[in-house]
Design an enzyme around this catalytic site. Structure first.
Site, PDB file in Angstrom:
ATOM      1  N   CYS A   2      58.894  59.068 -70.352  1.00  0.00           N
ATOM      2  CA  CYS A   2      57.489  59.474 -70.370  1.00  0.00           C
ATOM      3  C   CYS A   2      57.383  60.958 -70.030  1.00  0.00           C
ATOM      4  O   CYS A   2      58.081  61.467 -69.166  1.00  0.00           O
ATOM      5  CB  CYS A   2      56.613  58.707 -69.392  1.00  0.00           C
ATOM      6  SG  CYS A   2      56.602  56.945 -69.663  1.00  0.00           S
ATOM      7  N   ARG A  27      61.208  62.702 -74.166  1.00  0.00           N
ATOM      8  CA  ARG A  27      61.210  61.819 -72.993  1.00  0.00           C
ATOM      9  C   ARG A  27      60.666  60.428 -73.292  1.00  0.00           C
ATOM     10  O   ARG A  27      60.805  59.506 -72.488  1.00  0.00           O
ATOM     11  CB  ARG A  27      60.371  62.439 -71.868  1.00  0.00           C
ATOM     12  CG  ARG A  27      60.818  63.802 -71.446  1.00  0.00           C
ATOM     13  CD  ARG A  27      59.945  64.311 -70.333  1.00  0.00           C
ATOM     14  NE  ARG A  27      60.078  63.501 -69.146  1.00  0.00           N
ATOM     15  CZ  ARG A  27      61.002  63.645 -68.218  1.00  0.00           C
ATOM     16  NH1 ARG A  27      61.896  64.593 -68.330  1.00  0.00           N
ATOM     17  NH2 ARG A  27      61.052  62.856 -67.174  1.00  0.00           N
ATOM     18  N   TRP A  76      57.148  56.029 -72.915  1.00  0.00           N
ATOM     19  CA  TRP A  76      58.267  55.128 -73.194  1.00  0.00           C
ATOM     20  C   TRP A  76      57.917  53.869 -72.407  1.00  0.00           C
ATOM     21  O   TRP A  76      57.970  53.843 -71.180  1.00  0.00           O
ATOM     22  CB  TRP A  76      59.577  55.730 -72.706  1.00  0.00           C
ATOM     23  CG  TRP A  76      60.784  54.936 -73.060  1.00  0.00           C
ATOM     24  CD1 TRP A  76      61.494  54.993 -74.222  1.00  0.00           C
ATOM     25  CD2 TRP A  76      61.440  53.951 -72.247  1.00  0.00           C
ATOM     26  NE1 TRP A  76      62.547  54.107 -74.182  1.00  0.00           N
ATOM     27  CE2 TRP A  76      62.541  53.456 -72.983  1.00  0.00           C
ATOM     28  CE3 TRP A  76      61.213  53.439 -70.968  1.00  0.00           C
ATOM     29  CZ2 TRP A  76      63.399  52.478 -72.485  1.00  0.00           C
ATOM     30  CZ3 TRP A  76      62.075  52.468 -70.473  1.00  0.00           C
ATOM     31  CH2 TRP A  76      63.150  52.000 -71.239  1.00  0.00           C
ATOM     32  N   ASN A 102      54.417  58.692 -64.880  1.00  0.00           N
ATOM     33  CA  ASN A 102      55.780  58.476 -65.363  1.00  0.00           C
ATOM     34  C   ASN A 102      56.507  57.702 -64.274  1.00  0.00           C
ATOM     35  O   ASN A 102      56.587  58.166 -63.148  1.00  0.00           O
ATOM     36  CB  ASN A 102      56.429  59.847 -65.599  1.00  0.00           C
ATOM     37  CG  ASN A 102      57.910  59.765 -65.889  1.00  0.00           C
ATOM     38  OD1 ASN A 102      58.427  58.703 -66.215  1.00  0.00           O
ATOM     39  ND2 ASN A 102      58.592  60.885 -65.760  1.00  0.00           N
ATOM     40  N   GLY A 103      56.983  56.508 -64.577  1.00  0.00           N
ATOM     41  CA  GLY A 103      57.684  55.713 -63.563  1.00  0.00           C
ATOM     42  C   GLY A 103      57.235  54.268 -63.591  1.00  0.00           C
ATOM     43  O   GLY A 103      56.634  53.807 -64.569  1.00  0.00           O
ATOM     44  N   GLU A 491      82.442  57.391 -77.480  1.00  0.00           N
ATOM     45  CA  GLU A 491      81.318  58.305 -77.696  1.00  0.00           C
ATOM     46  C   GLU A 491      80.939  58.356 -79.182  1.00  0.00           C
ATOM     47  O   GLU A 491      79.751  58.382 -79.536  1.00  0.00           O
ATOM     48  CB  GLU A 491      81.698  59.698 -77.159  1.00  0.00           C
ATOM     49  CG  GLU A 491      80.702  60.817 -77.418  1.00  0.00           C
ATOM     50  CD  GLU A 491      79.334  60.601 -76.794  1.00  0.00           C
ATOM     51  OE1 GLU A 491      79.136  59.656 -76.019  1.00  0.00           O
ATOM     52  OE2 GLU A 491      78.429  61.391 -77.117  1.00  0.00           O
ATOM     53  N   LYS A 495      77.265  57.404 -80.621  1.00  0.00           N
ATOM     54  CA  LYS A 495      76.458  58.321 -81.445  1.00  0.00           C
ATOM     55  C   LYS A 495      75.950  57.615 -82.688  1.00  0.00           C
ATOM     56  O   LYS A 495      74.792  57.743 -83.070  1.00  0.00           O
ATOM     57  CB  LYS A 495      77.257  59.560 -81.874  1.00  0.00           C
ATOM     58  CG  LYS A 495      77.554  60.600 -80.829  1.00  0.00           C
ATOM     59  CD  LYS A 495      76.363  61.417 -80.397  1.00  0.00           C
ATOM     60  CE  LYS A 495      75.615  60.773 -79.268  1.00  0.00           C
ATOM     61  NZ  LYS A 495      76.086  60.966 -77.925  1.00  0.00           N
ATOM     62  N   GLU A 498      73.250  54.868 -81.776  1.00  0.00           N
ATOM     63  CA  GLU A 498      71.925  55.256 -81.282  1.00  0.00           C
ATOM     64  C   GLU A 498      71.047  55.949 -82.310  1.00  0.00           C
ATOM     65  O   GLU A 498      69.829  55.831 -82.238  1.00  0.00           O
ATOM     66  CB  GLU A 498      71.992  56.032 -79.961  1.00  0.00           C
ATOM     67  CG  GLU A 498      72.694  57.354 -79.990  1.00  0.00           C
ATOM     68  CD  GLU A 498      72.686  58.029 -78.611  1.00  0.00           C
ATOM     69  OE1 GLU A 498      73.470  58.957 -78.438  1.00  0.00           O
ATOM     70  OE2 GLU A 498      71.897  57.656 -77.725  1.00  0.00           O
ATOM     71  N   HIS A 514      94.060  42.777 -79.926  1.00  0.00           N
ATOM     72  CA  HIS A 514      93.654  41.708 -79.005  1.00  0.00           C
ATOM     73  C   HIS A 514      92.276  41.147 -79.337  1.00  0.00           C
ATOM     74  O   HIS A 514      91.646  40.534 -78.486  1.00  0.00           O
ATOM     75  CB  HIS A 514      93.694  42.223 -77.562  1.00  0.00           C
ATOM     76  CG  HIS A 514      95.061  42.644 -77.134  1.00  0.00           C
ATOM     77  ND1 HIS A 514      96.078  41.752 -76.887  1.00  0.00           N
ATOM     78  CD2 HIS A 514      95.606  43.883 -76.966  1.00  0.00           C
ATOM     79  CE1 HIS A 514      97.176  42.414 -76.557  1.00  0.00           C
ATOM     80  NE2 HIS A 514      96.914  43.712 -76.608  1.00  0.00           N
ATOM     81  N   LYS A 613      65.199  60.508 -73.781  1.00  0.00           N
ATOM     82  CA  LYS A 613      66.245  61.455 -73.387  1.00  0.00           C
ATOM     83  C   LYS A 613      66.691  61.264 -71.944  1.00  0.00           C
ATOM     84  O   LYS A 613      67.867  61.275 -71.645  1.00  0.00           O
ATOM     85  CB  LYS A 613      65.739  62.878 -73.605  1.00  0.00           C
ATOM     86  CG  LYS A 613      66.762  63.968 -73.315  1.00  0.00           C
ATOM     87  CD  LYS A 613      67.833  64.001 -74.355  1.00  0.00           C
ATOM     88  CE  LYS A 613      68.907  65.035 -74.056  1.00  0.00           C
ATOM     89  NZ  LYS A 613      70.126  64.746 -74.825  1.00  0.00           N
TER      90      LYS A 613
HETATM   91  O1  M6R Z   1      70.970  62.777 -68.497  1.00  0.00           O
HETATM   92  P1  M6R Z   1      72.160  61.906 -68.345  1.00  0.00           P
HETATM   93  O2  M6R Z   1      73.418  62.539 -68.775  1.00  0.00           O
HETATM   94  O3  M6R Z   1      72.297  61.334 -66.956  1.00  0.00           O
HETATM   95  O4  M6R Z   1      71.899  60.682 -69.318  1.00  0.00           O
HETATM   96  C1  M6R Z   1      72.756  59.588 -69.385  1.00  0.00           C
HETATM   97  C2  M6R Z   1      72.492  58.772 -70.631  1.00  0.00           C
HETATM   98  O5  M6R Z   1      71.206  58.266 -70.620  1.00  0.00           O
HETATM   99  C3  M6R Z   1      72.701  59.597 -71.911  1.00  0.00           C
HETATM  100  O6  M6R Z   1      73.976  60.158 -71.949  1.00  0.00           O
HETATM  101  C4  M6R Z   1      72.494  58.715 -73.158  1.00  0.00           C
HETATM  102  O7  M6R Z   1      73.510  57.778 -73.251  1.00  0.00           O
HETATM  103  C5  M6R Z   1      72.416  59.593 -74.416  1.00  0.00           C
HETATM  104  N1  M6R Z   1      71.328  59.173 -75.232  1.00  0.00           N
HETATM  105  C6  M6R Z   1      73.624  59.500 -75.257  1.00  0.00           C
HETATM  106  O8  M6R Z   1      73.536  60.250 -76.421  1.00  0.00           O
END
Ligand code: M6R
Length: 618
Positions: A2, A27, A76, A102-103, A491, A495, A498, A514, A613
């Protein structure tokens, strides 16, 4: 999670709030709303969808009336589905008070029931509407000012919040408060105007002076007066520190790229160079990091290092495990912050905890840090956002200096985190003689070449795009890597998942036999890192196993490789470097590949569905 954007001053509030929301949309972006106070009434517009949708409905709306006070929100969803009614801002029962939040208010249900018993009616399913009505109830009951009512109400709620509250019967002030979610106040010249936002990006072109509220602080913002800050729980006054912002407008704009993600992928040579700056002194054969030097004994005598993080930052932590154990021979464990915080871990004052976070605001990581501190551990932070909660909560740390990362999918944050962690591993390895001088010096010289090599590597964009076109319709993908590149496989899969919503799994290459090998057929592409040195021959065997089952192979190989080229369906070459440094290179093709697949599938690359984010809720 948010975004809050608000303004009080002499300018027209609408464009400031709307532009602020656009910058904060990373956000949260499932619904949005804006309130403009026109001098008498509060004009409210809310909608499911994005800020651009809000603009459409407010285009010829009353809300565009001249008004110098406004607040907006990009959401969000936590409580209640994303729809027009659940969007913020929310009015109190009487319609006099308005709030953006926000929260999460955890005990909202109990409070809601009490308020319903007193005759309150709620329109939305949100905890936020409950909070603003609670503030109104307290204000009436105690016959007090808005600030006091906010304070009393917050002392009865359990949860996390950043809130901005306005009372139309007292239209010269805004009250803000924070516990667990960030909030910044931009201070205009002579206190004639104020900007309130979840980060400083909405007001960067208006003022460089910002106050960042700490947890459990609230501020009374009045036009023409200095911002008054005090504690929420014990009423004690706080002298607000006005910080000078370093950020500039260019950094938070797309700069000619179609998406922030693409811009951020291409910024990596510069971002890594910025991470090196003043630290990597290859010509002097040294790494300068005062945060490590100042705590060197602690690091060298630590029982172990525990790395805590989430998502991509957790993957960077896994790379660090391989680096630190290999180079400095210090035992390392890597934990999801969300598990660590609740599993009653054994931590002593001989442990060092490294918390990694791009945003510095991730709620799970923050809570895990507090737990580790309470058990006596020394906590070192690796953050990107300067002045963020995690940067402030840790005992010491290093910034990655990647610059603002706006695309929800982390790219430059990952490579700069690995850069800092590699410097730390090398520095510790040199300090405890686990690395010979020759090995250390060689690493420094190879490290120095990385930004140029990344720059070179980015030229493969068209080639990666052609591979993306072949596999864009796959429904499942496998990512394999070994050793330093196993986390890069994780990773790569994250990517793709997401931003393209294609199911992808990352595995250590040898684990494939396995279980995951059962999935292999001609429709299942496998993206495999098969760089020279490391475990090359073993990975080549894994590739053979996949080919024997008609699987498709897209391999990342070292420049000049011929063996894999013969068996793989596609190869992507990376420049030669030390095996320990390859994650900084192998990750680039995976970023480009996910980007192009997502674009070809017409997905919203920078704002993928359901994600935000910075995850400031549990
Ligand atoms: O701000 P942070 O690095 O603590 O965030 C952690 C995760 O939320 C963040 O890396 C998330 O997995 C990303 N969307 C990955 O691309």
């Amino acid at each position: 999670m948010c975004g809050i954007s608000a303004y009080i001053g002499f300018r027209e509030a609408y464009p400031i709030v709307i532009n602020g929301l656009k910058r904060l949309e990373y956000r949260g972006y499932d619904s949005t709303g804006i309130m403009i106070f026109d001098g008498e009434e509060m004009q409210l517009s809310k909608t499911k969808g994005k800020v651009s949708d809000l603009e459409l409905i407010t285009d010829n709306d009353e809300v565009r009336k001249k008004g110098n006070i406004g607040m907006g929100h990009t959401r969000w969803a936590t409580h209640g589905v994303p729809n027009d009614v659940n969007s913020h801002p929310h009015f109190s029962q009487s319609g006099d008070l308005v709030i953006v939040h926000n929260g999460i208010i955890e005990n909202y249900d109990t409070i809601k029931k009490e308020l319903i018993n007193r005759g309150y009616i709620f329109k939305s399913d949100t905890d936020t509407e409950v909070l603003v009505s609670l503030i109104e109830e307290v204000k009436k009951r105690e016959n007090c000012k808005l600030g006091q009512a906010v304070q009393l109400a917050l002392n009865t709620v359990i949860g996390a919040y950043a809130i901005t509250v306005f009372d139309r019967t007292k239209p010269d002030e805004i009250v803000v408060a924070r516990l667990g979610s960030p909030i910044a106040i931009g201070v205009g010249e002579d206190n004639k105007e104020f900007f309130i936002a979840s980060d400083a990006s909405p007001f960067i072109e208006y003022t460089k002076n910002a106050i960042y509220l700490e947890d459990e602080e609230m501020a009374i913002i009045k036009i023409g007066k200095k911002v008054k800050v005090h504690k929420i729980h014990d009423d004690s006054k706080v002298d607000p520190i006005i910080q000078k912002l370093q950020m500039n407008l260019e950094q938070i704009e797309k700069g000619g790229y179609d998406h922030f993600m693409l811009k951020e992928i291409h910024e990596q040579p510069k971002a890594i160079t910025d991470t090196f700056r003043g630290r990597l002194l290859a010509d002097k054969n040294m790494i300068k990091m005062s945060s490590i030097d100042d705590n060197l004994d602690r690091f060298l005598n630590a029982n172990r290092i525990i790395i805590i993080a989430c998502g991509t930052s957790w993957h960077a932590g896994l790379v660090a495990e391989y680096l630190i154990e290999d180079m400095a021979r210090i035992p390392v464990e890597v934990e999801y912050a969300s598990e660590f915080r609740y599993r009653n871990p054994i931590i002593t004052d001989k442990d060092i905890v490294i918390a990694i976070s791009q945003s510095g605001e991730t709620a799970d990581t923050l809570a895990a840090i507090k737990l580790a501190k309470s058990k006596g551990a020394f906590v070192y932070g690796v953050c990107n956002v300067v002045g963020s909660s995690i940067a402030r909560e840790t005992h010491s740390g290093a910034y990655t200096h990647a610059g603002p990362e706006i695309g929800v999918a982390s790219t430059k944050a990952f490579t700069t985190q690995i850069t800092v962690l590699t410097l730390i591993a090398l520095k510790l390895g040199k300090a405890n003689n686990s690395l010979t001088d020759d090995a250390f010096n060689n690493y420094l010289h190879k490290m120095q070449l990385i930004p140029k090599q990344v720059q070179e590597l980015l030229k493969i964009d068209e080639h990666v795009k052609s591979i993306a076109a072949v596999y864009k319709d796959a429904t499942n993908c496998l990512y394999l890597g070994r050793g330093f590149n196993f986390p890069v496989a994780l990773e790569g899969a994250l990517k793709l998942k997401e931003i393209s919503y294609i199911h992808a799994e990352g595995y250590p290459a040898a684990e494939m036999k396995h279980g995951p090998i059962a999935l292999i057929d001609e429709n299942m592409p496998t993206f495999v890192i098969a760089t020279k040195k490391g475990h090359y021959e073993k990975v080549v065997s894994n590739i053979q196993e996949i080919k024997a089952r008609s699987g498709k192979i897209i391999a990342i190989v070292t420049k000049g490789d011929t063996q894999v080229r013969e068996i793989a369906d596609h190869v992507i070459e990376i420049p030669e470097t030390e095996e320990a440094l390859t994650p900084l290179l192998t990750t680039i093709p995976f970023q480009l590949l996910s980007y192009h697949i997502a674009v070809m599938l017409g997905k919203n690359v920078d704002q993928p569905r359901n994600l935000a984010k910075s995850v400031t809720v549990e």
